[in-house]
Design an enzyme around this catalytic site. Structure first.
Site, PDB file in Angstrom:
ATOM      1  CB  CYS A  67     115.464 -74.903  57.021  1.00  0.00           C
ATOM      2  SG  CYS A  67     115.203 -76.146  55.815  1.00  0.00           S
TER       3      CYS A  67
ATOM      4  CB  CYS B 244     111.903 -75.123  56.421  1.00  0.00           C
ATOM      5  SG  CYS B 244     113.094 -76.213  56.703  1.00  0.00           S
ATOM      6  CG  ASP B 245     110.550 -71.940  57.395  1.00  0.00           C
ATOM      7  OD1 ASP B 245     109.761 -72.558  57.657  1.00  0.00           O
ATOM      8  OD2 ASP B 245     111.419 -71.899  58.395  1.00  0.00           O
TER       9      ASP B 245
END
Ligand code: NDP
Length: 292
Positions: free
Chosen positions: A129, A132-133
């Site tokens: 993701c 997200c990261d």
């Protein structure tokens, strides 16, 4: 009052709840994470009618708020087992429920490449993701694996954060022309076709990836976006009919089990989009309404 339990709070499950509630059917959603599903992993959505551009998290929030405002309860729990006697029994980690109908809207979980070290490097160089990261890799070189819409969406997001983004495609790109053209216009995205990752090089975290054409890429992050498949162990023993790893339904979203419906990315179909997921949810709810 007839009662329906919806498992999963992505666009399919949320829209099913909206339609059920408005039809006077008691609807409860069970979701193991926060509502939104795959939308939460998308930074920019440009193909959901009504919004020329919207952040995935914002759309998820708007959808879940609309449903909660109608009085639908979203229970945070993980479903372990669904069985059927007179009614359906839904067993969760913390509780259990009975229902006349169940709608499965659990989407799919990301597919893994299956490389040695992939599991232990997750969170230390490997991610599924970018939204997200991605920030952990600001200014660094990264790779995205896959050639579909997800992979190119991830690559475009990362291109604004990272110094260089390699897109590793095992055959050719299959993403939409819009995304392919955007990728072409980004100077720091390099697409490598007809190549696979054969080995991960790492110590504490990822340092390089080796490709099967012998090339070594010095990347600190690798984002895997090679599609996914439904995880349905909670339906073991129900006898649900599957098709190529997905739940088989008819046009009314009915499975082979009376009262059990499947909507969104969990079901076998041709097109996996937010709008088609939402449409599936509406159809299941209206089919249930007609039954009563
Ligand atoms: P897709 O199944 O469309 O693409 C998967 C990609 O990963 C393909 O390039 C495939 O290669 C590759 N792949 C699969 N397995 C492996 C493997 N083991 N090793 C290397 N590469 C592999 O998945 P997506 O997640 O991209 O998209 C899923 C659905 O969601 C699609 O219908 C897509 O249109 C939709 N979507 C739409 C978006 C939008 O409209 N903006 C955004 C994101 C997704 P190959 O082609 O060789 O099989």
């Amino acid at each position: 009052m007839r009662k329906c339990v919806i498992i999963g709070a992505g666009p399919a499950g949320l829209n099913a709840a909206l339609y059920l509630k408005r039809a006077g059917i008691d609807a409860v959603i069970i979701e193991k994470e926060i509502p939104g599903g795959e939308m939460l992993k998308t930074n920019k959505i440009e193909n959901y009618l009504g919004f020329s551009e919207i952040d995935g998290g914002e759309l998820a929030l708007k959808m879940s708020k609309q449903v909660k405002d109608l009085g639908v309860k979203i229970i945070r729990d993980k479903v372990l087992k669904v069985s059927k006697k007179d009614k359906f029994i839904i067993e969760m980690e913390k509780d259990s429920l009975e229902a006349d109908y169940v709608i499965v809207a659990t989407g799919r979980t990301p597919r893994k490449l299956g490389l040695r070290g992939e599991e232990e490097l997750t969170g230390k160089g490997i991610s599924y993701c970018a939204v997200c990261d991605g920030a952990f890799y600001r200014g660094k070189e990264v790779a995205v694996i896959g050639g579909g819409d997800s992979a190119l969406t991830e690559a475009l997001y990362l291109a604004d954060l990272c110094s260089k983004v390699y897109v590793i495609v095992r055959r050719d790109l299959r993403a939409s022309d819009v995304l392919q053209n955007r990728v072409k216009s980004k100077e720091n995205i390099v697409v490598l076709k007809n190549v696979n990752v054969s080995e991960l090089r790492y110590d504490e975290s990822l340092s390089d990836i080796l490709l099967d054409d012998g090339k070594m890429l010095p990347v600190n992050g690798m984002f895997i976006a090679i599609g996914g498949s439904p995880e349905l162990s909670f339906l073991d023993g129900v006898g649900i009919e599957m098709e190529k790893g997905y739940i088989k339904t008819n046009d009314r979203m009915e499975t082979n089990i009376k009262g059990l419906y499947a909507v969104g990315d969990v079901r076998s179909k041709d097109f996996y989009q937010i709008i088609t997921a939402a449409s599936d949810g509406a159809i299941a709810a209206l089919s249930i309404k007609e039954e009563g």
